[in-house]
Write a protein that holds these residues in place. Sequence first.
Motif, PDB file in Angstrom:
ATOM      1  N   ALA A   1       0.838  -1.209   0.000  1.00  0.00           N
ATOM      2  CA  ALA A   1       0.000   0.000   0.000  1.00  0.00           C
ATOM      3  C   ALA A   1       0.870   1.254   0.000  1.00  0.00           C
ATOM      4  CB  ALA A   1      -0.922  -0.017   1.208  1.00  0.00           C
ATOM      5  N   PRO A   2       1.665   1.494  -1.035  1.00  0.00           N
ATOM      6  CA  PRO A   2       2.513   2.699  -1.056  1.00  0.00           C
ATOM      7  C   PRO A   2       1.706   3.992  -1.125  1.00  0.00           C
ATOM      8  CG  PRO A   2       2.599   1.572  -3.169  1.00  0.00           C
ATOM      9  CD  PRO A   2       1.869   0.660  -2.238  1.00  0.00           C
ATOM     10  N   GLY A   3       0.569   3.969  -1.834  1.00  0.00           N
ATOM     11  CA  GLY A   3      -0.252   5.179  -1.949  1.00  0.00           C
ATOM     12  C   GLY A   3      -0.857   5.609  -0.627  1.00  0.00           C
ATOM     13  N   PRO A   4      -1.586   4.717   0.068  1.00  0.00           N
ATOM     14  CA  PRO A   4      -2.121   5.096   1.384  1.00  0.00           C
ATOM     15  C   PRO A   4      -1.029   5.486   2.372  1.00  0.00           C
ATOM     16  CG  PRO A   4      -3.239   3.148   0.558  1.00  0.00           C
ATOM     17  CD  PRO A   4      -2.101   3.425  -0.399  1.00  0.00           C
ATOM     18  N   LEU A   5       0.122   4.816   2.304  1.00  0.00           N
ATOM     19  CA  LEU A   5       1.214   5.160   3.209  1.00  0.00           C
ATOM     20  C   LEU A   5       1.739   6.563   2.916  1.00  0.00           C
ATOM     21  CD1 LEU A   5       3.046   4.261   5.496  1.00  0.00           C
ATOM     22  CD2 LEU A   5       4.566   3.208   3.798  1.00  0.00           C
ATOM     23  N   ALA A   6       1.820   6.924   1.593  1.00  0.00           N
ATOM     24  CA  ALA A   6       2.270   8.266   1.212  1.00  0.00           C
ATOM     25  C   ALA A   6       1.304   9.326   1.738  1.00  0.00           C
ATOM     26  CB  ALA A   6       2.415   8.365  -0.296  1.00  0.00           C
ATOM     27  N   ARG A   7      -0.010   9.052   1.660  1.00  0.00           N
ATOM     28  CA  ARG A   7      -0.988  10.011   2.197  1.00  0.00           C
ATOM     29  C   ARG A   7      -0.876  10.119   3.717  1.00  0.00           C
ATOM     30  NH1 ARG A   7      -4.062   7.704  -1.964  1.00  0.00           N
ATOM     31  NH2 ARG A   7      -4.969   6.145  -0.549  1.00  0.00           N
ATOM     32  N   LEU A   8      -0.666   8.982   4.400  1.00  0.00           N
ATOM     33  CA  LEU A   8      -0.529   9.008   5.843  1.00  0.00           C
ATOM     34  C   LEU A   8       0.666   9.846   6.276  1.00  0.00           C
ATOM     35  CD1 LEU A   8      -1.422   7.899   8.634  1.00  0.00           C
ATOM     36  CD2 LEU A   8       0.124   5.964   8.222  1.00  0.00           C
ATOM     37  N   ILE A   9       1.772   9.717   5.533  1.00  0.00           N
ATOM     38  CA  ILE A   9       2.986  10.454   5.868  1.00  0.00           C
ATOM     39  C   ILE A   9       2.854  11.932   5.508  1.00  0.00           C
ATOM     40  CG2 ILE A   9       5.443  10.691   5.324  1.00  0.00           C
ATOM     41  CD1 ILE A   9       5.509   7.669   4.866  1.00  0.00           C
ATOM     42  N   GLY A  10       2.135  12.202   4.405  1.00  0.00           N
ATOM     43  CA  GLY A  10       1.986  13.586   3.952  1.00  0.00           C
ATOM     44  C   GLY A  10       2.811  13.906   2.736  1.00  0.00           C
ATOM     45  N   VAL A  11       3.182  12.891   1.927  1.00  0.00           N
ATOM     46  CA  VAL A  11       3.987  13.131   0.729  1.00  0.00           C
ATOM     47  C   VAL A  11       3.291  12.579  -0.509  1.00  0.00           C
ATOM     48  CG1 VAL A  11       6.197  13.183   1.951  1.00  0.00           C
ATOM     49  CG2 VAL A  11       5.275  10.992   1.179  1.00  0.00           C
ATOM     50  N   HIS A  12       1.954  12.497  -0.501  1.00  0.00           N
ATOM     51  CA  HIS A  12       1.222  11.912  -1.616  1.00  0.00           C
ATOM     52  C   HIS A  12       1.294  12.772  -2.876  1.00  0.00           C
ATOM     53  CE1 HIS A  12      -1.393  14.464   0.815  1.00  0.00           C
ATOM     54  NE2 HIS A  12      -1.989  14.810  -0.333  1.00  0.00           N
ATOM     55  N   ASP A  13       1.712  14.024  -2.743  1.00  0.00           N
ATOM     56  CA  ASP A  13       1.805  14.909  -3.903  1.00  0.00           C
ATOM     57  C   ASP A  13       3.149  14.806  -4.608  1.00  0.00           C
ATOM     58  OD1 ASP A  13       3.212  15.944  -1.775  1.00  0.00           O
ATOM     59  OD2 ASP A  13       2.745  18.040  -2.255  1.00  0.00           O
ATOM     60  N   SER A  14       3.999  13.905  -4.156  1.00  0.00           N
ATOM     61  CA  SER A  14       5.347  13.783  -4.720  1.00  0.00           C
ATOM     62  C   SER A  14       5.493  12.477  -5.487  1.00  0.00           C
ATOM     63  CB  SER A  14       6.385  13.854  -3.601  1.00  0.00           C
ATOM     64  OG  SER A  14       7.669  13.514  -4.082  1.00  0.00           O
ATOM     65  N   ALA A  15       5.795  12.590  -6.789  1.00  0.00           N
ATOM     66  CA  ALA A  15       6.026  11.389  -7.593  1.00  0.00           C
ATOM     67  C   ALA A  15       7.270  10.647  -7.117  1.00  0.00           C
ATOM     68  CB  ALA A  15       6.169  11.780  -9.063  1.00  0.00           C
ATOM     69  N   ALA A  16       8.298  11.393  -6.683  1.00  0.00           N
ATOM     70  CA  ALA A  16       9.531  10.764  -6.195  1.00  0.00           C
ATOM     71  C   ALA A  16       9.240   9.933  -4.956  1.00  0.00           C
ATOM     72  CB  ALA A  16      10.575  11.832  -5.903  1.00  0.00           C
ATOM     73  N   ALA A  17       8.388  10.462  -4.071  1.00  0.00           N
ATOM     74  CA  ALA A  17       8.073   9.735  -2.837  1.00  0.00           C
ATOM     75  C   ALA A  17       7.376   8.429  -3.147  1.00  0.00           C
ATOM     76  CB  ALA A  17       7.208  10.610  -1.941  1.00  0.00           C
ATOM     77  N   ARG A  18       6.474   8.453  -4.129  1.00  0.00           N
ATOM     78  CA  ARG A  18       5.753   7.214  -4.480  1.00  0.00           C
ATOM     79  C   ARG A  18       6.705   6.158  -5.041  1.00  0.00           C
ATOM     80  NH1 ARG A  18       1.884  11.074  -6.170  1.00  0.00           N
ATOM     81  NH2 ARG A  18       2.575  10.924  -8.351  1.00  0.00           N
ATOM     82  N   ALA A  19       7.835   6.584  -5.589  1.00  0.00           N
ATOM     83  CA  ALA A  19       8.837   5.626  -6.067  1.00  0.00           C
ATOM     84  C   ALA A  19       9.775   5.168  -4.954  1.00  0.00           C
ATOM     85  CB  ALA A  19       9.646   6.266  -7.204  1.00  0.00           C
ATOM     86  N   VAL A  20      10.041   6.083  -4.011  1.00  0.00           N
ATOM     87  CA  VAL A  20      10.980   5.763  -2.936  1.00  0.00           C
ATOM     88  C   VAL A  20      10.369   4.790  -1.933  1.00  0.00           C
ATOM     89  CG1 VAL A  20      12.152   6.749  -0.916  1.00  0.00           C
ATOM     90  CG2 VAL A  20      12.329   7.872  -3.142  1.00  0.00           C
ATOM     91  N   ILE A  21       9.068   4.930  -1.661  1.00  0.00           N
ATOM     92  CA  ILE A  21       8.440   4.105  -0.620  1.00  0.00           C
ATOM     93  C   ILE A  21       8.574   2.607  -0.908  1.00  0.00           C
ATOM     94  CG2 ILE A  21       6.209   3.485   0.384  1.00  0.00           C
ATOM     95  CD1 ILE A  21       5.522   6.461   0.422  1.00  0.00           C
ATOM     96  N   PRO A  22       8.307   2.123  -2.160  1.00  0.00           N
ATOM     97  CA  PRO A  22       8.529   0.683  -2.406  1.00  0.00           C
ATOM     98  C   PRO A  22       9.993   0.270  -2.223  1.00  0.00           C
ATOM     99  CG  PRO A  22       7.108   1.622  -4.094  1.00  0.00           C
ATOM    100  CD  PRO A  22       7.653   2.775  -3.305  1.00  0.00           C
ATOM    101  N   ALA A  23      10.932   1.165  -2.572  1.00  0.00           N
ATOM    102  CA  ALA A  23      12.352   0.839  -2.373  1.00  0.00           C
ATOM    103  C   ALA A  23      12.662   0.681  -0.884  1.00  0.00           C
ATOM    104  CB  ALA A  23      13.222   1.928  -2.993  1.00  0.00           C
ATOM    105  N   VAL A  24      12.048   1.544  -0.063  1.00  0.00           N
ATOM    106  CA  VAL A  24      12.216   1.409   1.387  1.00  0.00           C
ATOM    107  C   VAL A  24      11.640   0.075   1.851  1.00  0.00           C
ATOM    108  CG1 VAL A  24      11.494   2.336   3.626  1.00  0.00           C
ATOM    109  CG2 VAL A  24      12.265   3.891   1.816  1.00  0.00           C
ATOM    110  N   GLY A  25      10.507  -0.318   1.249  1.00  0.00           N
ATOM    111  CA  GLY A  25       9.906  -1.598   1.604  1.00  0.00           C
ATOM    112  C   GLY A  25      10.821  -2.773   1.301  1.00  0.00           C
ATOM    113  N   VAL A  26      11.489  -2.741   0.155  1.00  0.00           N
ATOM    114  CA  VAL A  26      12.425  -3.813  -0.203  1.00  0.00           C
ATOM    115  C   VAL A  26      13.580  -3.856   0.793  1.00  0.00           C
ATOM    116  CG1 VAL A  26      14.074  -4.586  -1.949  1.00  0.00           C
ATOM    117  CG2 VAL A  26      11.812  -3.763  -2.643  1.00  0.00           C
ATOM    118  N   ARG A  27      14.065  -2.678   1.168  1.00  0.00           N
ATOM    119  CA  ARG A  27      15.160  -2.620   2.157  1.00  0.00           C
ATOM    120  C   ARG A  27      14.731  -3.225   3.494  1.00  0.00           C
ATOM    121  NH1 ARG A  27      15.655   2.929   4.220  1.00  0.00           N
ATOM    122  NH2 ARG A  27      14.386   2.058   5.916  1.00  0.00           N
ATOM    123  N   GLU A  28      13.512  -2.901   3.935  1.00  0.00           N
ATOM    124  CA  GLU A  28      13.017  -3.442   5.199  1.00  0.00           C
ATOM    125  C   GLU A  28      12.857  -4.959   5.132  1.00  0.00           C
ATOM    126  OE1 GLU A  28      12.706  -2.118   8.020  1.00  0.00           O
ATOM    127  OE2 GLU A  28      12.710   0.031   7.671  1.00  0.00           O
TER     128      GLU A  28
END
Length: 317
Positions: free
Chosen positions: A38-65
């Motif tokens: 759920a990268p989209g809902p997570l981006a809205r929860l964090i407050g970065v849903h307006d950033s295309a870069a953030a939507r790409a970074v969040i899955p990368a963070v998930g892979v790292r975790e």
Amino acid sequence: MDRVDTVLLPELDGPVPATLPSTLGLLSLALGVGALVAPGPLARLIGVHDSAAARAVIPAVGVRELGSAAGLLSGRRPAGWAWSRVVGDAMDLTLLGRALADRSGEQRRRLTLTSAAIAGIAAVDVLAAVRIGRARRARARLIRMEIAVTVNRSPAEAYRFWRDMENLPRFMAHLESVRADDLRRSHWIARGPAGHRVEWDAEIIDDQPNRSITWRSLPGTRVPNAGRVRFVPAPGDRGTEVRVELRYAPPAGALGRMVAKLFGEGPEQQVRDDLRRFKQVLETGEVVRSEGSPNGISVRQQAMQRPAQPLPPSRRR
């Protein structure tokens, strides 16, 4: 022997839960799955849903975790994987700081709360990584031994003598005193080289009358140790087999070298000698010595004696 290991290992460096790496691994697993599913809902929860870069970074963070989760849950090199979480936390805080500078209002509030949560997780990760690393190094120094002696006394007699902890310095050469504080807890003082002393508190955690006693040092001691003594009827009605299992972890550095000297060059041999003296005290009431012994009858004096050597030719008459 595994029982004594499970008693000792969680106490190697204070109250470090044995499940700590697994707990961190499950946390990484939950964060990683959430970021990927759920990268989209997570981006809205964090407050970065307006950033295309953030939507790409969040899955990368998930892979790292998920990578950290796999390492921590595997049980291999847990300290290294715990520190990998600390590095990840620092990266996340850097990204959140950059995002925070460009936002205001509700988004800024959400980013601030998220940054505070990540900072708290980072503090926990640092503490966990330090404790896991210390425990691992202590385990690497762990000394294990299991030694037995047959005593011509009943299990009940052997148990009663050992259960009175203040009797232990009567046959353990390195001990100066053991003070029983109550039925479970006691304070131990051991002699070291050059007049140094090592002190610790211990507790009995399992007491089976006439059968066994299991003890461990209390959290925080600089020389973590644990052991169990069992009193088993010897075959052929020959008395009692006293079986001692001992674990201790000398610290590193100067104190560790002192402790190594305290327990002697061969720790197993010293414990064997202690059990031999235990047998003598229980069977005869004292440590057996020759009438010509020049060093008295204390355990320390007896332990310091050496076998007689022939006189050199120049001194013979």
